[in-house]
Enzyme design. Structure first.
Site, PDB file in Angstrom:
ATOM      1  N   ASP A   1     -69.654  95.042  -9.872  1.00 13.35           N
ATOM      2  CA  ASP A   1     -68.345  94.901 -10.482  1.00 13.35           C
ATOM      3  C   ASP A   1     -68.664  94.514 -11.914  1.00 13.35           C
ATOM      4  OD1 ASP A   1     -66.026  93.748 -11.631  1.00 13.35           O
ATOM      5  OD2 ASP A   1     -65.154  93.673  -9.635  1.00 13.35           O
ATOM      6  N   HIS A   2     -68.533  95.460 -12.841  1.00 16.09           N
ATOM      7  CA  HIS A   2     -69.095  95.201 -14.171  1.00 16.09           C
ATOM      8  C   HIS A   2     -68.410  94.022 -14.870  1.00 16.09           C
ATOM      9  CE1 HIS A   2     -65.804  97.740 -15.690  1.00 16.09           C
ATOM     10  NE2 HIS A   2     -66.040  97.250 -16.891  1.00 16.09           N
TER      11      HIS A   2
ATOM     12  N   HIS B   1     -61.935  93.902 -10.093  1.00 16.94           N
ATOM     13  CA  HIS B   1     -62.109  93.068 -11.296  1.00 16.94           C
ATOM     14  C   HIS B   1     -61.198  91.844 -11.297  1.00 16.94           C
ATOM     15  CE1 HIS B   1     -64.349  96.493 -12.440  1.00 16.94           C
ATOM     16  NE2 HIS B   1     -63.385  97.194 -13.000  1.00 16.94           N
TER      17      HIS B   1
HETATM   18  C1  BG6 Z   1     -63.096 100.417 -14.622  1.00 24.30           C
HETATM   19  C2  BG6 Z   1     -61.837 101.138 -14.254  1.00 24.30           C
HETATM   20  O1  BG6 Z   1     -63.654  99.800 -13.480  1.00 24.30           O
HETATM   21  O2  BG6 Z   1     -62.827  99.436 -15.589  1.00 24.30           O
HETATM   22  C3  BG6 Z   1     -61.225 101.771 -15.470  1.00 24.30           C
HETATM   23  O3  BG6 Z   1     -62.117 102.131 -13.287  1.00 24.30           O
HETATM   24  C4  BG6 Z   1     -61.044 100.756 -16.572  1.00 24.30           C
HETATM   25  O4  BG6 Z   1     -59.978 102.390 -15.162  1.00 24.30           O
HETATM   26  C5  BG6 Z   1     -62.339  99.970 -16.813  1.00 24.30           C
HETATM   27  O5  BG6 Z   1     -60.679 101.447 -17.754  1.00 24.30           O
HETATM   28  C6  BG6 Z   1     -62.099  98.814 -17.758  1.00 24.30           C
HETATM   29  O6  BG6 Z   1     -63.329  98.254 -18.098  1.00 24.30           O
HETATM   30  P1  BG6 Z   1     -63.525  97.489 -19.492  1.00 24.30           P
HETATM   31  O7  BG6 Z   1     -64.914  96.946 -19.399  1.00 24.30           O
HETATM   32  O8  BG6 Z   1     -63.339  98.521 -20.567  1.00 24.30           O
HETATM   33  O9  BG6 Z   1     -62.472  96.441 -19.543  1.00 24.30           O
END
Ligand code: BG6
Length: 491
Positions: free
Chosen positions: A179-180, A242
């Site tokens: 989960d980045h 997230h």
């Molecule tokens: C991803 C989603 O996990 O996270 C995307 O699938 C979203 O829809 C993205 O745009 C948002 O990531 P960040 O790091 O740009 O906030």
């Protein structure tokens, strides 16, 4: 920034989905930057794999282009690019079939020589076939790990299928569910803020906190991902993973250590304590929205339905009043909101404290506004603690609401590393603290599934909102019904 670079052991990273957007946009740039920082050493290499026929030379060229496109000019130079590109190679493999595996085996060699990481940046239906293919062809050695990307299923049942398929080849401790958001600097800082300061923890409960807001707003739309996004929607795409992970970090009990299971055990308890949302309360505590035409990020944009073009009922916005039924949080609402094509790109956690019990100041002093702790995850990462002070100078006691403002860029300078840089190195190091354990994913789906089912049973369309705003007016009503408002310092 006082970054410290500790080299990781030599590794082989085998990226399935090597010609995909994630590989070019995130994985290769992140690995390049770690290589440049001296963290990737010795014979470590990246083997990109996909079904497409492509020569090694063409893939190296594509890698070079990805770095030139996605890494800032002052973060790269020719010598670094050339060294990194040398670590990269390409093999064409049909993950779902038998073609190419023998060549991949020859290319990789001894499965026990190095740490070997399989990164599955592919459709989850391929998780099982790829894991089985790797095992069948003798590629899974003693030091093997697998990384899987969301979506891990579309609901609890399909998540089970994914997890079983991967679990048939890899033991739970070899599986890294990314989960980045957990790799973002400020998200980790949330743990430092809560557990490395004596100041907050005594106040971190329903006696002192009135409510919490978690906003993850994006200004982009579905972009080129509409085919996936339209089958997912905001609840599955952002909340199930997230946002619930952020909620866990805010709400969990102090773990006994940073040990992976100690942290994940506490997060799991939060997920299990979420008050269910179903047919009886879904209308009261959730709002679904879908963007309409409007202006976003400076230009005119079209409606989601036009972009997707199929009479879609998919939500591009959701807000939820969530509650956690335990001693610490009973009675403290967690207002969650996320959406595409909103007024700006901002992710923020706002902890609102309770009002003072009694004001000693007369009416002329002005209103005493409650304290707020605002943790800005992106952009302009930082922490603001809103306090009341006396407006300096003569004129009597006039109170003022001001932030004690710590901007990380100003305080530490330097580049804020991308989440993937940290997470990829954690996989090689064998540290799963910032990855989701299977029971966490299951618990998150168990809470999300009844919401999806209740929406489906009602069958009504999401409420439309104009692109470039903060979502449907019903989302404002959701929080205002409780006598509260969305935090507005979001620009
Ligand atoms: C991803 C989603 O996990 O996270 C995307 O699938 C979203 O829809 C993205 O745009 C948002 O990531 P960040 O790091 O740009 O906030």
């Amino acid at each position: 920034m006082t970054a410290q670079t500790i080299p990781v052991d030599p590794f082989e990273l085998v990226v399935f989905g090597g010609t995909g957007d994630l590989a070019y946009r995130k994985l290769l740039p992140a690995l390049f930057l770690r290589d440049r920082a001296g963290q990737i050493v010795g014979p470590s290499r990246i083997v990109a794999v996909s079904r497409r026929q492509m020569s090694d030379a063409d893939y190296k060229q594509a890698t070079r282009e990805a770095i030139e496109r996605f890494v800032a000019p002052d973060e790269r130079d020719e010598a670094d690019i050339a060294r990194f590109v040398d670590r990269v190679s390409y093999v064409s493999v049909d993950g779902a079939g038998d073609d190419g595996w023998a060549a991949l085996k020859v290319h990789l060699g001894n499965a026990d020589a190095f740490i070997r990481v399989f990164y599955l940046a592919v459709n989850p239906e391929l998780f099982g076939p790829i894991c089985q293919g790797a095992a069948r062809h003798g590629l899974v050695g003693r030091h093997a790990r697998v990384v899987i990307e969301k979506p891990i299923g579309k609901d609890f049942k399909t998540a089970q299928v994914c997890n079983e398929a991967v679990g048939a080849v890899f033991a739970e401790q070899q599986i890294y569910r990314i989960d980045h958001y957990l790799g973002k600097e400020t998200v980790q800082n949330l743990m430092a803020l809560r557990f490395a300061n004596a100041l907050f923890e005594p106040l971190w409960n329903s006696a002192h906190i009135d409510h919490v807001q978690i906003t993850v707003a994006e200004s982009i739309g579905a972009e080129g991902r509409a085919a996936y996004y339209d089958t997912a929607g905001a609840l599955r795409d952002m909340v199930q993973n997230h946002i619930l992970q952020l909620l866990c970090l805010v709400a969990m009990e102090p773990p006994t250590s940073m040990d992976a299971d100690a942290v994940r055990d506490e997060k799991l308890k939060v997920l299990q304590a979420l008050t269910p949302i179903g047919p009886d309360n879904v209308d009261r505590v959730t709002v679904r929205g879908q963007y309409n035409a409007g202006a976003s990020a400076g230009g005119a944009v079209s409606a989601y339905a036009e972009e997707v073009g199929n009479g879609t009922l998919t939500e591009t916005f959701v807000s939820i009043k969530a509650e956690i039924a335990n001693w610490r949080w009973a009675g403290v609402p967690f207002y969650l909101r996320t959406g595409k094509r909103l007024a700006s790109r901002v992710s923020e956690i706002v902890v609102s404290f309770r009002p003072i019990p009694h004001s000693i100041f007369g009416g002329d002093a002005g209103r005493v506004v409650t304290n707020r702790l605002v943790i800005r995850l992106q952009p302009d990462e930082g922490v603001k603690l809103w306090l009341m002070i006396k407006d300096p100078g003569p004129g009597g006691m006039r109170l003022k609401h001001v932030p004690l403002d710590m901007s990380f860029a100003q305080a530490f300078g330097g580049r804020n590393p991308d989440a993937y840089e940290r997470l990829l190195m954690d996989v090689v190091r064998g540290n799963p603290t910032l990855f989701m354990r299977r029971d966490e994913v299951d618990a998150a789906w168990r809470w999300v599934d009844p919401i999806l089912n209740a929406w489906r049973a009602k069958g009504d369309a999401p409420k439309s909102y104009t692109s470039g705003t903060w979502g449907p007016s019903a989302s404002v009503a959701l929080i205002e019904r409780d006598g509260r408002t969305w935090y507005e310092d979001l620009d």
